[in-house]
Design a protein around this motif. Structure first.
Motif, PDB file in Angstrom:
ATOM      1  N   ILE A   1       0.553  -1.255  -0.016  1.00  0.00           N
ATOM      2  CA  ILE A   1       0.134  -0.349   0.523  1.00  0.00           C
ATOM      3  C   ILE A   1       0.771   1.955   0.019  1.00  0.00           C
ATOM      4  O   ILE A   1       0.619   2.587  -0.658  1.00  0.00           O
ATOM      5  CB  ILE A   1      -1.217   0.060   1.019  1.00  0.00           C
ATOM      6  CG1 ILE A   1      -1.963  -0.772   0.874  1.00  0.00           C
ATOM      7  CG2 ILE A   1      -1.368   1.449   0.971  1.00  0.00           C
ATOM      8  CD1 ILE A   1      -2.883  -1.691   2.214  1.00  0.00           C
ATOM      9  N   ARG A   2       1.742   1.246   0.438  1.00  0.00           N
ATOM     10  CA  ARG A   2       2.864   2.722   1.021  1.00  0.00           C
ATOM     11  C   ARG A   2       3.678   2.291  -0.150  1.00  0.00           C
ATOM     12  O   ARG A   2       3.643   3.725  -1.088  1.00  0.00           O
ATOM     13  CB  ARG A   2       3.645   2.027   1.592  1.00  0.00           C
ATOM     14  CG  ARG A   2       3.192   2.348   3.263  1.00  0.00           C
ATOM     15  CD  ARG A   2       4.445   2.674   4.397  1.00  0.00           C
ATOM     16  NE  ARG A   2       5.115   1.425   4.304  1.00  0.00           N
ATOM     17  CZ  ARG A   2       5.123   0.726   5.437  1.00  0.00           C
ATOM     18  NH1 ARG A   2       4.448   1.000   6.374  1.00  0.00           N
ATOM     19  NH2 ARG A   2       6.191  -0.044   5.737  1.00  0.00           N
ATOM     20  N   SER A   3       3.436   1.192  -1.062  1.00  0.00           N
ATOM     21  CA  SER A   3       4.390   1.499  -2.441  1.00  0.00           C
ATOM     22  C   SER A   3       3.921   2.442  -3.526  1.00  0.00           C
ATOM     23  O   SER A   3       3.940   2.645  -4.526  1.00  0.00           O
ATOM     24  CB  SER A   3       5.035   0.295  -3.192  1.00  0.00           C
ATOM     25  OG  SER A   3       4.361  -0.577  -3.394  1.00  0.00           O
ATOM     26  N   GLU A   4       2.586   1.801  -3.645  1.00  0.00           N
ATOM     27  CA  GLU A   4       1.303   2.527  -4.550  1.00  0.00           C
ATOM     28  C   GLU A   4       1.077   3.642  -4.204  1.00  0.00           C
ATOM     29  O   GLU A   4       0.811   4.392  -4.730  1.00  0.00           O
ATOM     30  CB  GLU A   4       0.178   1.486  -4.612  1.00  0.00           C
ATOM     31  CG  GLU A   4       0.148   0.568  -4.768  1.00  0.00           C
ATOM     32  CD  GLU A   4      -1.312  -0.169  -4.413  1.00  0.00           C
ATOM     33  OE1 GLU A   4      -2.519   0.170  -3.654  1.00  0.00           O
ATOM     34  OE2 GLU A   4      -1.304  -1.195  -4.730  1.00  0.00           O
ATOM     35  N   GLY A   5       1.258   5.082  -2.717  1.00  0.00           N
ATOM     36  CA  GLY A   5       0.552   5.985  -3.157  1.00  0.00           C
ATOM     37  C   GLY A   5       2.363   6.982  -3.426  1.00  0.00           C
ATOM     38  O   GLY A   5       2.380   7.927  -3.695  1.00  0.00           O
TER      39      GLY A   5
END
Length: 89
Positions: free
Chosen positions: A85-89
């Motif tokens: 999720i963090r890498s998508e944001g």
């Protein structure tokens, strides 16, 4: 932290969800979904309203007793999901 694991029921009537929300806010998140760490609740709670509260929070939960293998799997899954999720944001 990479992950925060809390029991649902804490001392003095406090909730693990409250602790997770406070930690998320401390790290600048406006909601648990935006927390910069994986999270996991452990509980022996059986009351429907408390289980509904957990479900609404979308925090993964394990029910006591938790075998070590299941805890390890849940930790790995939670950390990997949070990283994705963090890498998508």
């Amino acid at each position: 932290p990479d992950i925060v694991i809390s029991d649902l029921r804490l001392r003095q009537g406090r909730s693990g969800l409250d602790a997770l929300r406070c930690l998320a806010a401390h790290f600048g998140a406006h909601s648990l979904d935006q927390a910069p760490f994986a999270r996991l609740l452990i509980t022996g709670e059986t009351k429907a309203e408390r289980l509904s509260e957990i479900a609404a929070s979308r925090v993964p939960v394990l029910h006591k007793p938790v075998p070590p293998e299941k805890l390890r799997e849940a930790i790995i899954a939670s950390v990997l999901a949070a990283r994705a999720i963090r890498s998508e944001g």
